[in-house]
Design a protein around this motif. Sequence first.
Motif, short mmCIF file in Angstrom:
data_model
loop_
_atom_site.label_atom_id
_atom_site.label_comp_id
_atom_site.label_asym_id
_atom_site.label_seq_id
_atom_site.Cartn_x
_atom_site.Cartn_y
_atom_site.Cartn_z
N ARG A 76 0.84 -1.21 0.00
CA ARG A 76 0.00 0.00 0.00
C ARG A 76 0.87 1.26 0.00
NH1 ARG A 76 -5.42 1.25 1.96
NH2 ARG A 76 -5.46 3.43 2.60
N GLY A 77 1.90 1.27 0.82
CA GLY A 77 2.81 2.41 0.88
C GLY A 77 3.54 2.64 -0.44
N LEU A 78 3.96 1.56 -1.08
CA LEU A 78 4.65 1.69 -2.36
C LEU A 78 3.71 2.23 -3.44
CD1 LEU A 78 6.91 -1.49 -2.48
CD2 LEU A 78 7.62 0.90 -2.30
N LEU A 79 2.48 1.77 -3.46
CA LEU A 79 1.52 2.27 -4.44
C LEU A 79 1.21 3.76 -4.20
CD1 LEU A 79 -1.02 -0.64 -4.95
CD2 LEU A 79 0.59 0.29 -6.60
N LEU A 80 1.07 4.13 -2.95
CA LEU A 80 0.82 5.54 -2.65
C LEU A 80 2.02 6.41 -3.03
CD1 LEU A 80 -1.05 5.29 0.76
CD2 LEU A 80 -2.01 5.84 -1.48
#
Length: 91
Positions: free
Chosen positions: A48-52
């Motif tokens: 999730r952090g990488l996508l954000l």
Amino acid sequence: MGNRIQDERDAVTVEIGYAVVTALLGAFLAFGAVAGPAFAFELRHPARGLLLLAGTAAAVLVFVSRTVHVLWRFSYAGENRRPVGRRNLRG
């Protein structure tokens, strides 16, 4: 002569507004396309952090490139304009 200067200022203001609005729309779409799955699916924290992060980077890249492209095109077109009422008699 004062009207021409004001017309040029108005044209620049409109072009800046157009550049910012279209850049914001493109940045919003880029962020949504890249980071959208982070909100649509339950992903683990690192994914999730990488996508954000990738979505934010894509949005910034799209915003800056669109703004520069529109304003650069406008400034280049301004160099090729001739004053109203004057003609090039050399053919």
